[in-house]
Motif scaffolding. Structure first.
Motif: not given
Length: 133
Positions: A69, A71, A76, A93, A110, A126
């Motif tokens: 994952i 961000a 994200k 997402w 990221t 999320y």
């Protein structure tokens, strides 16, 4: 991209990611067909998920693997392999319709904040979209 063919393994029973070398010492069998030059491995697919490295790193220098994952300042993403395109993508997402090819430029700002295997609570928090979930 020298790290592109590194792997790690998620052990569903232990609910943790293990090093591929530790996995190779246990429940795995390598096979080779000399006629076709085909190589394959056999393992308990109900227990283990083999995860491939993208060969890319986040802004902290950490290798990015499928299922990580990521961000950035605004979004994200979940890293997935696109079988139809033949490369890794980052899937936002917020919407399953838009996928972006993951490359050195798209990962430089990221950071990895978890992975889909060990961080199910983070995904729920999320409201992440995951194919097959």
């Amino acid at each position: 991209m020298q790290d592109r063919f590194k792997f790690r393994v998620f052990d569903k029973k232990e609910n943790k990611i293990i090093d591929f070398n530790d996995f190779k010492k246990g429940d795995i069998e390598f096979n080779f067909n000399p006629d076709t030059q085909e190589i394959w491995i056999e393992y308990d697919k109900s227990r283990y998920i083999i995860i491939q490295c993208t060969g890319l790193r986040d802004k902290n220098g950490t290798l990015i693997y499928e299922g990580d994952i990521l961000a950035d300042a605004k979004h994200k993403y979940v890293v997935e392999w696109s079988l139809s395109d033949g490369y890794f993508i980052r899937k936002p997402w917020i919407c399953e319709l838009f996928c972006y090819r993951i490359d050195k430029e798209t990962t430089r700002n990221t950071k990895i904040i978890g992975n889909i295997y060990e961080n199910a609570a983070l995904l729920r928090k999320y409201g992440a979209f995951m194919s097959g979930a």
